[in-house]
Write a protein that holds these residues in place. Structure first.
Motif, PDB file in Angstrom:
ATOM      1  N   MET A   1     -19.702 -27.854 -43.185  1.00 17.33           N
ATOM      2  CA  MET A   1     -19.603 -29.302 -43.375  1.00 17.33           C
ATOM      3  C   MET A   1     -20.717 -30.120 -42.748  1.00 17.33           C
ATOM      4  SD  MET A   1     -15.595 -30.303 -43.048  1.00 17.33           S
ATOM      5  CE  MET A   1     -16.034 -32.010 -43.048  1.00 17.33           C
ATOM      6  N   TRP A   2     -21.421 -29.616 -41.765  1.00 19.30           N
ATOM      7  CA  TRP A   2     -22.342 -30.430 -40.983  1.00 19.30           C
ATOM      8  C   TRP A   2     -23.754 -29.847 -40.941  1.00 19.30           C
ATOM      9  CZ3 TRP A   2     -20.279 -34.915 -39.176  1.00 19.30           C
ATOM     10  CH2 TRP A   2     -18.895 -34.985 -39.069  1.00 19.30           C
ATOM     11  N   ARG A   3     -24.741 -30.737 -40.858  1.00 15.17           N
ATOM     12  CA  ARG A   3     -26.136 -30.364 -40.632  1.00 15.17           C
ATOM     13  C   ARG A   3     -26.678 -31.265 -39.527  1.00 15.17           C
ATOM     14  NH1 ARG A   3     -24.776 -26.837 -43.411  1.00 15.17           N
ATOM     15  NH2 ARG A   3     -25.698 -26.006 -45.289  1.00 15.17           N
ATOM     16  N   GLN A   4     -27.440 -30.658 -38.625  1.00 17.25           N
ATOM     17  CA  GLN A   4     -28.096 -31.482 -37.621  1.00 17.25           C
ATOM     18  C   GLN A   4     -29.360 -32.055 -38.254  1.00 17.25           C
ATOM     19  OE1 GLN A   4     -29.871 -29.757 -34.039  1.00 17.25           O
ATOM     20  NE2 GLN A   4     -28.703 -31.275 -32.858  1.00 17.25           N
ATOM     21  N   VAL A   5     -29.584 -33.359 -38.056  1.00 16.53           N
ATOM     22  CA  VAL A   5     -30.712 -34.040 -38.683  1.00 16.53           C
ATOM     23  C   VAL A   5     -31.507 -34.818 -37.638  1.00 16.53           C
ATOM     24  CG1 VAL A   5     -29.499 -34.269 -40.889  1.00 16.53           C
ATOM     25  CG2 VAL A   5     -29.370 -36.133 -39.244  1.00 16.53           C
ATOM     26  N   LYS A   6     -32.791 -34.965 -37.910  1.00 22.63           N
ATOM     27  CA  LYS A   6     -33.639 -35.840 -37.112  1.00 22.63           C
ATOM     28  C   LYS A   6     -34.094 -36.956 -38.036  1.00 22.63           C
ATOM     29  CE  LYS A   6     -37.604 -36.193 -34.129  1.00 22.63           C
ATOM     30  NZ  LYS A   6     -38.688 -35.535 -33.430  1.00 22.63           N
ATOM     31  N   ILE A   7     -33.848 -38.193 -37.648  1.00 22.34           N
ATOM     32  CA  ILE A   7     -34.162 -39.352 -38.480  1.00 22.34           C
ATOM     33  C   ILE A   7     -35.645 -39.676 -38.335  1.00 22.34           C
ATOM     34  CG2 ILE A   7     -33.635 -41.781 -38.893  1.00 22.34           C
ATOM     35  CD1 ILE A   7     -30.801 -41.154 -37.772  1.00 22.34           C
ATOM     36  N   THR A   8     -36.331 -39.828 -39.483  1.00 17.28           N
ATOM     37  CA  THR A   8     -37.784 -40.030 -39.472  1.00 17.28           C
ATOM     38  C   THR A   8     -38.223 -41.381 -40.016  1.00 17.28           C
ATOM     39  OG1 THR A   8     -37.999 -38.935 -41.616  1.00 17.28           O
ATOM     40  CG2 THR A   8     -38.239 -37.552 -39.648  1.00 17.28           C
ATOM     41  N   SER A   9     -37.261 -42.264 -40.365  1.00 16.27           N
ATOM     42  CA  SER A   9     -37.645 -43.589 -40.845  1.00 16.27           C
ATOM     43  C   SER A   9     -36.569 -44.601 -40.482  1.00 16.27           C
ATOM     44  CB  SER A   9     -37.866 -43.585 -42.363  1.00 16.27           C
ATOM     45  OG  SER A   9     -36.633 -43.466 -43.050  1.00 16.27           O
ATOM     46  N   GLY A  10     -36.949 -45.867 -40.497  1.00 12.38           N
ATOM     47  CA  GLY A  10     -35.987 -46.933 -40.233  1.00 12.38           C
ATOM     48  C   GLY A  10     -35.773 -47.195 -38.756  1.00 12.38           C
ATOM     49  N   GLU A  11     -34.742 -47.965 -38.464  1.00 12.31           N
ATOM     50  CA  GLU A  11     -34.478 -48.393 -37.089  1.00 12.31           C
ATOM     51  C   GLU A  11     -33.991 -47.264 -36.183  1.00 12.31           C
ATOM     52  OE1 GLU A  11     -30.044 -50.257 -37.608  1.00 12.31           O
ATOM     53  OE2 GLU A  11     -31.735 -51.390 -38.432  1.00 12.31           O
ATOM     54  N   CYS A  12     -33.574 -46.146 -36.758  1.00 12.47           N
ATOM     55  CA  CYS A  12     -33.069 -45.007 -35.972  1.00 12.47           C
ATOM     56  C   CYS A  12     -34.110 -43.900 -35.821  1.00 12.47           C
ATOM     57  CB  CYS A  12     -31.823 -44.440 -36.641  1.00 12.47           C
ATOM     58  SG  CYS A  12     -30.479 -45.622 -36.799  1.00 12.47           S
ATOM     59  N   THR A  13     -35.372 -44.187 -36.119  1.00 12.63           N
ATOM     60  CA  THR A  13     -36.430 -43.177 -36.070  1.00 12.63           C
ATOM     61  C   THR A  13     -36.441 -42.443 -34.732  1.00 12.63           C
ATOM     62  OG1 THR A  13     -37.798 -44.440 -37.595  1.00 12.63           O
ATOM     63  CG2 THR A  13     -38.927 -42.806 -36.272  1.00 12.63           C
ATOM     64  N   GLY A  14     -36.511 -41.112 -34.804  1.00 11.41           N
ATOM     65  CA  GLY A  14     -36.589 -40.280 -33.616  1.00 11.41           C
ATOM     66  C   GLY A  14     -35.245 -39.800 -33.092  1.00 11.41           C
ATOM     67  N   LYS A  15     -34.161 -40.375 -33.561  1.00 11.13           N
ATOM     68  CA  LYS A  15     -32.837 -39.961 -33.086  1.00 11.13           C
ATOM     69  C   LYS A  15     -32.391 -38.695 -33.808  1.00 11.13           C
ATOM     70  CE  LYS A  15     -31.332 -44.519 -31.653  1.00 11.13           C
ATOM     71  NZ  LYS A  15     -30.282 -45.527 -31.722  1.00 11.13           N
ATOM     72  N   THR A  16     -31.646 -37.845 -33.090  1.00 11.53           N
ATOM     73  CA  THR A  16     -31.126 -36.601 -33.654  1.00 11.53           C
ATOM     74  C   THR A  16     -29.617 -36.599 -33.519  1.00 11.53           C
ATOM     75  OG1 THR A  16     -33.134 -35.427 -33.025  1.00 11.53           O
ATOM     76  CG2 THR A  16     -31.210 -34.083 -33.497  1.00 11.53           C
ATOM     77  N   GLY A  17     -28.942 -36.166 -34.586  1.00 11.11           N
ATOM     78  CA  GLY A  17     -27.484 -36.103 -34.573  1.00 11.11           C
ATOM     79  C   GLY A  17     -26.979 -35.282 -35.738  1.00 11.11           C
ATOM     80  N   TRP A  18     -25.694 -35.381 -35.985  1.00 10.35           N
ATOM     81  CA  TRP A  18     -25.046 -34.595 -37.030  1.00 10.35           C
ATOM     82  C   TRP A  18     -24.601 -35.493 -38.182  1.00 10.35           C
ATOM     83  CZ3 TRP A  18     -24.829 -29.317 -36.748  1.00 10.35           C
ATOM     84  CH2 TRP A  18     -25.177 -28.750 -35.527  1.00 10.35           C
ATOM     85  N   ALA A  19     -24.822 -35.015 -39.416  1.00  9.52           N
ATOM     86  CA  ALA A  19     -24.388 -35.732 -40.612  1.00  9.52           C
ATOM     87  C   ALA A  19     -23.636 -34.760 -41.517  1.00  9.52           C
ATOM     88  CB  ALA A  19     -25.589 -36.313 -41.360  1.00  9.52           C
ATOM     89  N   SER A  20     -22.647 -35.272 -42.199  1.00 16.34           N
ATOM     90  CA  SER A  20     -21.894 -34.465 -43.149  1.00 16.34           C
ATOM     91  C   SER A  20     -22.804 -34.076 -44.316  1.00 16.34           C
ATOM     92  CB  SER A  20     -20.692 -35.265 -43.660  1.00 16.34           C
ATOM     93  OG  SER A  20     -20.044 -34.574 -44.686  1.00 16.34           O
ATOM     94  N   ILE A  21     -22.688 -32.842 -44.800  1.00 16.59           N
ATOM     95  CA  ILE A  21     -23.595 -32.398 -45.866  1.00 16.59           C
ATOM     96  C   ILE A  21     -23.421 -33.195 -47.150  1.00 16.59           C
ATOM     97  CG2 ILE A  21     -23.919 -30.074 -44.986  1.00 16.59           C
ATOM     98  CD1 ILE A  21     -21.912 -29.075 -47.034  1.00 16.59           C
ATOM     99  N   GLU A  22     -22.267 -33.803 -47.353  1.00  9.93           N
ATOM    100  CA  GLU A  22     -22.080 -34.605 -48.568  1.00  9.93           C
ATOM    101  C   GLU A  22     -22.902 -35.882 -48.537  1.00  9.93           C
ATOM    102  OE1 GLU A  22     -18.128 -37.254 -47.569  1.00  9.93           O
ATOM    103  OE2 GLU A  22     -17.873 -35.371 -48.609  1.00  9.93           O
ATOM    104  N   ASN A  23     -23.412 -36.272 -47.360  1.00  6.91           N
ATOM    105  CA  ASN A  23     -24.224 -37.469 -47.226  1.00  6.91           C
ATOM    106  C   ASN A  23     -25.712 -37.184 -47.178  1.00  6.91           C
ATOM    107  OD1 ASN A  23     -21.932 -39.118 -47.136  1.00  6.91           O
ATOM    108  ND2 ASN A  23     -21.725 -38.813 -44.950  1.00  6.91           N
ATOM    109  N   ILE A  24     -26.107 -35.942 -47.395  1.00  4.23           N
ATOM    110  CA  ILE A  24     -27.516 -35.560 -47.380  1.00  4.23           C
ATOM    111  C   ILE A  24     -27.961 -35.312 -48.815  1.00  4.23           C
ATOM    112  CG2 ILE A  24     -29.199 -33.864 -46.578  1.00  4.23           C
ATOM    113  CD1 ILE A  24     -27.359 -33.416 -44.148  1.00  4.23           C
ATOM    114  N   SER A  25     -29.000 -36.040 -49.223  1.00  3.38           N
ATOM    115  CA  SER A  25     -29.526 -35.908 -50.584  1.00  3.38           C
ATOM    116  C   SER A  25     -30.989 -35.496 -50.522  1.00  3.38           C
ATOM    117  CB  SER A  25     -29.421 -37.236 -51.347  1.00  3.38           C
ATOM    118  OG  SER A  25     -28.091 -37.626 -51.485  1.00  3.38           O
ATOM    119  N   TYR A  26     -31.469 -34.927 -51.597  1.00  2.00           N
ATOM    120  CA  TYR A  26     -32.879 -34.547 -51.717  1.00  2.00           C
ATOM    121  C   TYR A  26     -33.526 -35.484 -52.701  1.00  2.00           C
ATOM    122  CZ  TYR A  26     -36.962 -31.538 -52.042  1.00  2.00           C
ATOM    123  OH  TYR A  26     -38.234 -31.049 -51.981  1.00  2.00           O
ATOM    124  N   GLN A  27     -34.530 -36.207 -52.246  1.00  2.00           N
ATOM    125  CA  GLN A  27     -35.186 -37.202 -53.114  1.00  2.00           C
ATOM    126  C   GLN A  27     -36.547 -36.720 -53.502  1.00  2.00           C
ATOM    127  OE1 GLN A  27     -35.109 -41.165 -51.590  1.00  2.00           O
ATOM    128  NE2 GLN A  27     -36.974 -41.682 -52.609  1.00  2.00           N
TER     129      GLN A  27
END
Length: 139
Positions: free
Chosen positions: A113-139
């Protein structure tokens, strides 16, 4: 041999007629404002149009996107209860926020259910946390 040739010719003509008829039936002719338009196939979904510059050098990236609300809650621990605990909130990332997958995975009740992600854009740049795989898309 003459009978086989005759029946073979008839079968070929019938096959051709059936093929032409089925193509016409599949192409749904519609008349709009006096013009005849042939609809071959329908496409439902989102269409993205890039109007800015050169798109050849652009690489594809992973992004966060929630189908129901747009924004995605990134949490500190891969647990469903983390959404209720404000101390576990890392960031509320708007839809389209680019991320990099760290490679770490977590499951819940045996379901991936989960993937650890590092945010690379926007106001949260540089933060690392967990996101549900259903909310991860490939653009």
């Amino acid at each position: 041999m003459k009978k086989i040739g005759f029946w073979g010719s008839i079968a070929s003509i019938l096959g051709l007629a059936i093929g032409v008829y089925s193509m016409q039936a599949a192409s749904n002719s519609q008349e709009i404002n006096g013009n005849k338009n042939h609809v071959i196939n329908e496409n439902n979904g989102t269409i993205n149009i890039n109007q800015g510059g050169d798109s050849y050098g652009a690489s594809k990236a992973y992004i966060l996107r929630n189908q129901s609300s747009g924004a995605v809650l990134v949490v500190a621990k891969p647990e469903v209860t983390a959404a209720m605990d404000k101390d576990s909130h890392v960031c509320m990332a708007p839809a389209g926020t680019e991320i990099v997958l760290t490679g770490k995975k977590a499951s819940h009740s045996g379901i991936d259910m989960w993937r650890q992600v590092k945010i690379t854009s926007g106001e949260c740049t540089g933060k690392t946390g967990w996101a549900s795989i259903e909310n991860i898309s490939y653009q």
